[in-house]
Scaffold this motif. Structure first.
Motif, short mmCIF file in Angstrom:
data_model
loop_
_atom_site.label_atom_id
_atom_site.label_comp_id
_atom_site.label_asym_id
_atom_site.label_seq_id
_atom_site.Cartn_x
_atom_site.Cartn_y
_atom_site.Cartn_z
N HIS A 1 42.18 50.74 26.94
CA HIS A 1 41.34 50.11 28.03
C HIS A 1 42.05 50.08 29.37
N TRP A 2 41.43 50.94 30.38
CA TRP A 2 41.94 50.92 31.76
C TRP A 2 42.16 49.63 32.32
N VAL A 3 43.57 49.80 32.98
CA VAL A 3 43.63 48.49 33.81
C VAL A 3 43.44 48.74 35.32
N ASN A 4 42.97 47.61 35.94
CA ASN A 4 42.87 47.92 37.33
C ASN A 4 43.68 46.68 38.04
N THR A 5 44.45 46.89 38.81
CA THR A 5 45.52 45.86 39.25
C THR A 5 46.51 45.57 38.27
N ARG A 6 47.64 45.23 38.65
CA ARG A 6 48.73 44.95 37.67
C ARG A 6 49.03 43.46 38.21
N GLY B 1 46.41 36.20 41.67
CA GLY B 1 46.81 37.61 41.92
C GLY B 1 46.05 38.13 43.21
N THR B 2 46.18 39.45 43.28
CA THR B 2 45.67 40.19 44.43
C THR B 2 44.82 41.24 43.92
N ALA B 3 44.35 42.31 44.71
CA ALA B 3 43.77 43.35 44.57
C ALA B 3 44.76 44.50 44.77
N LEU C 1 43.84 33.40 31.85
CA LEU C 1 42.44 33.22 31.81
C LEU C 1 41.67 34.16 32.89
N ARG C 2 40.84 34.91 32.37
CA ARG C 2 39.90 35.61 33.17
C ARG C 2 38.53 35.46 33.01
N LEU C 3 37.53 35.77 34.21
CA LEU C 3 36.33 35.88 34.35
C LEU C 3 35.75 37.08 33.34
N LYS D 1 33.71 41.76 39.50
CA LYS D 1 33.24 40.47 39.58
C LYS D 1 34.23 39.57 38.79
N MET D 2 35.10 40.39 37.71
CA MET D 2 35.74 39.69 36.63
C MET D 2 37.15 39.34 37.03
N VAL D 3 37.19 38.33 37.96
CA VAL D 3 38.65 38.16 38.37
C VAL D 3 39.67 37.88 37.25
N LYS D 4 40.97 38.17 37.40
CA LYS D 4 42.04 38.05 36.31
C LYS D 4 42.92 37.14 37.12
N TRP D 5 43.77 36.69 36.05
CA TRP D 5 44.60 35.50 36.64
C TRP D 5 44.16 34.18 37.26
#
Ligand SMILES: Nc1nc2c(c(=O)[nH]1)N[C@H]1C(S)=C(S)[C@@H](COP(=O)(O)O)O[C@H]1N2
Ligand SMILES: [Mo]
Length: 505
Positions: free
Chosen positions: A314-319, A410-412, A457-459, A468-472
């Motif tokens: 599963h690809w990751v976008n932003t660490r 987190g950030t982008a 928790l993530r959206l 749209k799916m904010v992480k952290w």
């Protein structure tokens, strides 16, 4: 069948088609550049591409190479608009698709109304042996004699019919499979094409075919009895040697105008990218609002995938946040998120906060869904969490609470305008926030949410694109208007990636 004039509408629709196809192909390249790999399976695992336009190989280790690292930049002379402005590329692609379909319908409609369809739709099986004869002549670098073209020869007829009645409709039908809202609402639909990534691959092959067709088409027009063709095409009348010069002039001007418009579209979009974003997405808003939203809004959870569909990769976008980005998150992390509390507030009577355990006690659900990033990759996972609307039900919103904002620690990873690092956020309309499959997830594939994927928790907004799916997630707030926060476009990717606030398509 006599050779009659090429009617003026045929010339106009062709010209517009040529212009639009170029805009579609070039904006398509902008999109491809953001994830230059094609697959047949929805997992998008490294090494499973059937074709890729990058030398990078992707290690299997989670997050070692992110979807952002994979992004390529194209020059504005090549793609629309160029310089990795994928949000604007997608906006162009959507807008021109609508206009291109309209032009195509007018063209096909007029073909049938005027009886012109007889020129290009074969009405006898003889077309196949005749096409074979033409093919043999071309294979020997010969040219079928002019009598064959009345106005089109059999091979031409087959090619044209195939493009108009097979390839073009296939492009129109595979396009909507890119939309997470469409796929979520009508799970049977992508299956018609072998799945979401297969549809993307078919869409790509259609583009390649269009390019090939245009090249062959133009080459043949210029090689096979060009004087006749040019006079027919450009002047709309029977062949007359006296008209050849004028026809050639018209052709050159026409092509120059189209190419100039293609390139102007790129540079014009880049002058004021924010303005382009507003205009291009603004023009599509009515179609989204009156067609797409009613057709795809998901008030009912639709589990279409099972455990065995879960993607191995599963690809990751932003660490995850670093020290410069969020010491707070790192400290919580060091403590296994024991001190973590989700803040729920904004325009409410009573701000509250919840630990993960408290959230779990309110409500919980699992959903196996496909994540779709607007870059083009997908991945299927099982997400466990609480419905956002059940979280929101814990507080009393004030009267002017219209939108829900979700903010991150987190950030982008990469802001295309290179601005300083700032927390990632997104805004949702009530409709988006209240969907059954809009959840705050604490679990992925039966385990606690891993750091890379947004712990603690993530959206998850399953009918929308990944951005749209904010992480952290740090907080959820009712706000009055998304135009008042950030740059006012509805979220981090909307602000700095020029995406649309409505991420359904
Ligand atoms: N905080 C934060 N959340 C984010 C992002 C981000 O850059 N920062 N990227 C978004 C985008 S564009 C995508 S596609 C998904 C990727 O989720 P994944 O890394 O779990 O696959 O996260 C979304 N949430
Ligand atoms: Mo994304």
């Amino acid at each position: 069948m006599a050779v009659d004039n090429f009617p003026w509408w045929l010339q106009v629709t062709h010209f517009i088609n040529f212009l639009f196809l170029g805009l579609l192909i070039r904006s398509g390249w902008e999109i491809i550049a953001s994830h230059p790999r094609f697959y047949w399976k929805n997992d998008c695992g490294p090494g499973t591409e059937w074709i890729k336009f990058t030398k990078d190989t992707v290690p299997l280790e989670v997050g070692a190479f992110t979807a952002r690292d994979d992004q390529r930049t194209l020059h504005p002379l090549i793609s629309l608009p160029g310089r990795a402005k994928i949000g604007i590329g997608r906006a162009w692609h959507g807008l021109i698709t609508m206009l291109w379909v309209l032009n195509g319908l007018i063209y096909v409609g007029l073909l049938f109304v005027t009886g012109q369809w007889r020129r290009l739709v074969p009405t006898s099986w003889d077309v196949f042996p005749e096409a074979w004869e033409s093919m043999k002549i071309y294979a020997g670098f010969g040219v079928p004699s002019i009598e064959h073209f009345q106005p089109y020869d059999a091979l031409q007829m087959l090619m044209y019919s195939f493009v108009i009645f097979v390839v073009a409709p296939l492009m129109i039908l595979t396009g909507p499979v890119m939309s997470p809202a469409v796929v979520g609402r009508y799970p049977w639909y992508p299956k018609l094409f072998g799945g979401r990534q297969a549809a993307r691959s078919i869409h790509f092959l259609g583009m390649a075919f269009f390019l090939f067709f245009v090249l062959i088409h133009v080459a043949l027009v210029l090689i096979v009895h060009p004087e006749h063709n040019l006079v027919h095409m450009m002047m709309g009348v029977e062949y007359d040697p006296a008209l050849v010069g004028q026809a050639v002039t018209r052709l050159i001007i026409g092509v120059a105008v189209v190419v100039a418009l293609w390139i102007a579209a790129s540079y014009a979009s880049l002058i004021d990218v924010r303005k382009s974003q507003r205009i291009l997405y603004g023009l599509q808003k009515p179609i989204k609002k009156w067609v797409l939203v009613p057709m795809t809004s998901r008030q009912r959870a639709r589990q279409v995938f099972t455990e065995k569909d879960i993607s191995p990769f599963h690809w990751v976008n932003t660490r995850p946040p670093t020290e410069e980005q969020s010491m707070e998150w790192l400290e919580l992390r060091a403590n296994n998120f024991e001190g973590y509390r989700l803040k729920v507030g904004g325009l409410v009577e009573d701000e509250k906060s919840f630990s993960i355990e408290e959230l779990k006690a309110i409500q919980g659900q699992d959903q196996i869904t496909m994540h779709t990033c607007m870059q083009g990759w997908t991945g299927i996972a099982k997400w466990s969490g609480i419905r956002l609307r059940d979280v929101l039900a814990q507080v009393e919103p004030l009267e002017d609470a219209n939108y829900v904002m979700v903010e991150s620690f987190g950030t982008a990873q990469h802001m295309s305008d290179g601005r300083p690092v700032e927390p990632y956020y997104t805004c949702l309309t009530k409709e988006m926030a209240f969907e059954d499959e809009t959840i705050l997830a604490w679990g992925m594939n039966g385990e606690d949410l891993p750091d890379m994927y947004g712990a603690p928790l993530r959206l998850r907004t399953e009918s929308m694109h990944g951005y749209k799916m904010v992480k952290w997630v740090r907080s959820v707030s009712w706000i009055k208007d998304y135009r008042d926060v950030g740059d006012g476009m509805g979220g981090t990717r909307e602000d700095s990636g020029y995406q649309d606030m409505d991420a359904r398509i």
